[in-house]
Design a protein around this motif. Structure first.
Motif, PDB file in Angstrom:
ATOM      1  N   ARG A  17     -13.852  43.397  18.928  1.00 53.83           N
ATOM      2  CA  ARG A  17     -15.116  42.616  18.951  1.00 53.83           C
ATOM      3  C   ARG A  17     -15.356  41.945  17.455  1.00 53.83           C
ATOM      4  O   ARG A  17     -15.203  42.829  16.569  1.00 53.83           O
ATOM      5  N   THR A  18     -15.429  40.840  17.335  1.00 56.28           N
ATOM      6  CA  THR A  18     -15.622  40.069  15.910  1.00 56.28           C
ATOM      7  C   THR A  18     -17.095  39.428  16.142  1.00 56.28           C
ATOM      8  O   THR A  18     -17.472  38.617  16.729  1.00 56.28           O
ATOM      9  N   ARG A  57      -1.885  37.659  23.904  1.00 52.91           N
ATOM     10  CA  ARG A  57      -3.180  38.067  23.272  1.00 52.91           C
ATOM     11  C   ARG A  57      -4.122  36.950  23.820  1.00 52.91           C
ATOM     12  O   ARG A  57      -4.042  35.485  23.406  1.00 52.91           O
ATOM     13  N   ILE A  58      -5.315  37.180  24.184  1.00 51.60           N
ATOM     14  CA  ILE A  58      -6.308  36.253  24.757  1.00 51.60           C
ATOM     15  C   ILE A  58      -7.718  36.615  24.064  1.00 51.60           C
ATOM     16  O   ILE A  58      -8.358  37.844  24.399  1.00 51.60           O
ATOM     17  N   ARG A  59      -8.234  35.701  23.316  1.00 55.08           N
ATOM     18  CA  ARG A  59      -9.406  36.003  22.603  1.00 55.08           C
ATOM     19  C   ARG A  59     -10.561  35.220  23.520  1.00 55.08           C
ATOM     20  O   ARG A  59     -10.478  33.730  23.770  1.00 55.08           O
ATOM     21  N   VAL A  60     -11.552  35.907  23.703  1.00 58.14           N
ATOM     22  CA  VAL A  60     -12.504  35.391  24.643  1.00 58.14           C
ATOM     23  C   VAL A  60     -13.948  35.204  23.669  1.00 58.14           C
ATOM     24  O   VAL A  60     -14.541  36.145  23.377  1.00 58.14           O
ATOM     25  N   THR A 100      -3.360  41.517  25.958  1.00 52.36           N
ATOM     26  CA  THR A 100      -4.539  42.086  24.969  1.00 52.36           C
ATOM     27  C   THR A 100      -5.584  41.110  24.804  1.00 52.36           C
ATOM     28  O   THR A 100      -5.518  39.897  24.629  1.00 52.36           O
ATOM     29  N   VAL A 101      -6.634  41.668  25.366  1.00 50.52           N
ATOM     30  CA  VAL A 101      -8.008  40.910  25.403  1.00 50.52           C
ATOM     31  C   VAL A 101      -8.840  41.198  24.093  1.00 50.52           C
ATOM     32  O   VAL A 101      -9.139  42.492  24.151  1.00 50.52           O
ATOM     33  N   GLU A 102      -9.256  40.236  23.274  1.00 50.16           N
ATOM     34  CA  GLU A 102     -10.326  40.799  22.339  1.00 50.16           C
ATOM     35  C   GLU A 102     -11.560  39.726  22.372  1.00 50.16           C
ATOM     36  O   GLU A 102     -11.313  38.499  22.944  1.00 50.16           O
ATOM     37  N   THR A 103     -12.530  40.244  22.321  1.00 52.11           N
ATOM     38  CA  THR A 103     -13.863  39.444  22.398  1.00 52.11           C
ATOM     39  C   THR A 103     -14.173  39.113  20.845  1.00 52.11           C
ATOM     40  O   THR A 103     -14.203  39.900  19.996  1.00 52.11           O
ATOM     41  N   VAL A 104     -14.610  37.852  20.672  1.00 48.37           N
ATOM     42  CA  VAL A 104     -15.297  37.253  19.563  1.00 48.37           C
ATOM     43  C   VAL A 104     -16.552  36.821  19.844  1.00 48.37           C
ATOM     44  O   VAL A 104     -17.060  35.974  20.735  1.00 48.37           O
ATOM     45  N   VAL A 105     -17.579  37.436  19.014  1.00 41.79           N
ATOM     46  CA  VAL A 105     -18.903  37.294  19.259  1.00 41.79           C
ATOM     47  C   VAL A 105     -19.547  36.222  18.400  1.00 41.79           C
ATOM     48  O   VAL A 105     -19.222  36.213  17.070  1.00 41.79           O
ATOM     49  N   PHE A 106     -20.287  35.237  18.998  1.00 45.21           N
ATOM     50  CA  PHE A 106     -20.970  34.258  18.425  1.00 45.21           C
ATOM     51  C   PHE A 106     -22.341  34.464  18.397  1.00 45.21           C
ATOM     52  O   PHE A 106     -23.053  34.724  19.529  1.00 45.21           O
ATOM     53  N   ASP A 107     -23.037  34.399  17.481  1.00 48.37           N
ATOM     54  CA  ASP A 107     -24.655  34.296  17.484  1.00 48.37           C
ATOM     55  C   ASP A 107     -25.418  33.060  17.653  1.00 48.37           C
ATOM     56  O   ASP A 107     -26.537  32.941  17.418  1.00 48.37           O
ATOM     57  N   ASN A 110     -13.686  31.207  26.639  1.00 50.35           N
ATOM     58  CA  ASN A 110     -14.987  31.713  26.374  1.00 50.35           C
ATOM     59  C   ASN A 110     -16.033  32.051  27.619  1.00 50.35           C
ATOM     60  O   ASN A 110     -15.558  31.613  28.916  1.00 50.35           O
ATOM     61  N   ALA A 111     -16.957  33.004  27.611  1.00 51.76           N
ATOM     62  CA  ALA A 111     -17.594  33.181  28.899  1.00 51.76           C
ATOM     63  C   ALA A 111     -19.149  33.525  28.255  1.00 51.76           C
ATOM     64  O   ALA A 111     -19.606  34.793  28.225  1.00 51.76           O
ATOM     65  N   PHE A 112     -19.951  32.596  28.291  1.00 48.72           N
ATOM     66  CA  PHE A 112     -21.376  32.573  27.508  1.00 48.72           C
ATOM     67  C   PHE A 112     -22.278  31.770  28.031  1.00 48.72           C
ATOM     68  O   PHE A 112     -23.643  31.642  27.951  1.00 48.72           O
ATOM     69  N   GLN A 113     -21.688  30.746  28.997  1.00 52.38           N
ATOM     70  CA  GLN A 113     -22.573  29.526  29.336  1.00 52.38           C
ATOM     71  C   GLN A 113     -22.635  29.244  30.766  1.00 52.38           C
ATOM     72  O   GLN A 113     -21.422  29.688  31.606  1.00 52.38           O
ATOM     73  N   HIS A 114     -23.471  28.421  31.094  1.00 51.83           N
ATOM     74  CA  HIS A 114     -23.542  28.069  32.739  1.00 51.83           C
ATOM     75  C   HIS A 114     -23.020  26.542  32.498  1.00 51.83           C
ATOM     76  O   HIS A 114     -22.735  25.796  31.693  1.00 51.83           O
ATOM     77  N   LEU A 115     -22.775  26.165  34.030  1.00 51.53           N
ATOM     78  CA  LEU A 115     -22.294  24.808  34.117  1.00 51.53           C
ATOM     79  C   LEU A 115     -23.165  23.887  33.336  1.00 51.53           C
ATOM     80  O   LEU A 115     -22.556  22.780  32.902  1.00 51.53           O
ATOM     81  N   VAL A 116     -24.496  23.935  33.340  1.00 53.98           N
ATOM     82  CA  VAL A 116     -25.366  22.749  32.736  1.00 53.98           C
ATOM     83  C   VAL A 116     -25.177  22.774  31.349  1.00 53.98           C
ATOM     84  O   VAL A 116     -25.047  21.517  30.918  1.00 53.98           O
ATOM     85  N   PHE A 117     -24.966  23.736  30.625  1.00 54.27           N
ATOM     86  CA  PHE A 117     -24.738  23.772  29.290  1.00 54.27           C
ATOM     87  C   PHE A 117     -23.312  23.319  29.048  1.00 54.27           C
ATOM     88  O   PHE A 117     -23.211  22.462  28.042  1.00 54.27           O
ATOM     89  N   LEU A 118     -22.519  23.592  29.771  1.00 53.61           N
ATOM     90  CA  LEU A 118     -20.887  23.155  29.467  1.00 53.61           C
ATOM     91  C   LEU A 118     -20.835  21.851  29.633  1.00 53.61           C
ATOM     92  O   LEU A 118     -20.350  20.773  28.722  1.00 53.61           O
ATOM     93  N   ALA A 119     -21.479  21.213  30.618  1.00 52.76           N
ATOM     94  CA  ALA A 119     -21.520  19.797  30.927  1.00 52.76           C
ATOM     95  C   ALA A 119     -22.299  19.026  29.708  1.00 52.76           C
ATOM     96  O   ALA A 119     -21.585  18.006  29.338  1.00 52.76           O
TER      97      ALA A 119
END
Length: 291
Positions: free
Chosen positions: A9-10, A35-38, A60-67, A84-93
């Protein structure tokens, strides 16, 4: 290049300028060396569980934390992370449209309720006349927040307001509610002064606010919640990457889903939809944005 701290985690720190300075291009391609950074926002213990399961498959899965919600898509587009895995479809669009990026959802993760919370009042009926209610100021979350207030019968919106409703779309406000838009991450702080606030589930959790204390919340299982499915996203040219498909399968596995249920106190609903359907929904929302 973003390096990983212990436990994969970063933390990308406070200001956007500081964070973006860390996102140096040329960090490698999709899943380089398996290596997959998420990129995630806030604490995501289910990804720790997933990382352990992925290691059994040589990944190797590494999570990278954004604030800051504005950063994970920029990092993904720049190649500094693979998923990345932090958003819903509306936010992505909205993000794709505003930033002219081509990021695609490859799997749904969960949909969670959006709640109205108060530090002063114990139930919806206790809200006074001219109550001040804070809500997220970004278009993707503000529209949903206003729908929550409408479903709670605190106000009424124009029938054609759509997913990106704003306070200007309010047509009836019997309790003379005063709307205060603020940064989504700041909504818990407004509870010190405002009568109530609409707070994203993840932000509430990080602030120690329990989901069952909400004065009102929407129904994550309702059809109108589909645009608010949270997703795992990749650059569109890598959406069919074989390693990413393994990550999607692992997210749906029993150990990971058990952790999702545990950490969300049962509020997160796992949803499985074909990637093509998710991508079609993003395209539909983006067309709405361009009208």
């Amino acid at each position: 290049m973003i390096s990983a701290l212990p436990r994969r985690r970063t933390l990308i720190a406070a200001s956007a300028a500081t964070a973006l300075a860390l996102l140096v291009s040329g960090c490698g391609g999709a899943g380089e060396g398996h290596r997959i950074r998420v990129g995630v926002s806030g604490d995501s213990p289910e990804w720790d569980v997933l990382a352990k399961e992925a290691a059994k498959q040589g990944l190797t899965v590494e999570t990278v934390v954004f604030d800051d919600y504005s950063l994970p898509n920029k990092a993904l587009s720049a190649g500094d992370i693979e998923l990345n895995a932090f958003q819903h479809l509306v936010f992505l669009a909205q993000s794709n449209t505003e930033n002219k990026t081509d990021i695609a959802p490859i799997a749904a993760t969960t949909v969670v309720p959006l709640g109205l919370y108060s530090g002063k009042h114990k139930q919806l009926a206790d809200l006074p006349d001219r109550a001040e209610i804070a809500l997220p100021n970004d278009p993707a979350n503000q529209g949903r927040a206003l729908r929550v207030l409408e479903q709670a019968k605190l106000l009424q919106l124009r029938p054609d307001a759509g997913l990106f409703a704003t306070p200007d779309d309010i047509t009836a406000n019997p309790g003379h509610i005063r709307i205060t838009p603020v940064n989504a991450q700041q909504t818990p702080r407004t509870l010190q002064d405002a009568d109530a606030a609409v707070i994203n589930d993840g932000v509430a959790e990080l602030s120690g606010i329990k989901a069952d204390t909400a004065l009102y919340k929407d129904d994550p299982a309702a059809p109108q919640s589909i645009p608010y499915l949270n997703v795992i996203a990749a650059r569109a040219d890598q959406k069919d990457n074989a390693d990413y498909r393994k990550i999607v399968e692992l997210y749906a596995s029993q150990p990971v889903q058990d952790e999702v249920r545990r950490t969300s106190n049962g509020t997160a609903h796992h949803v499985e939809l074909p990637a093509a359907d998710l991508q079609a929904e993003v395209a539909r929302i983006q067309k709405q944005l361009k009208r």
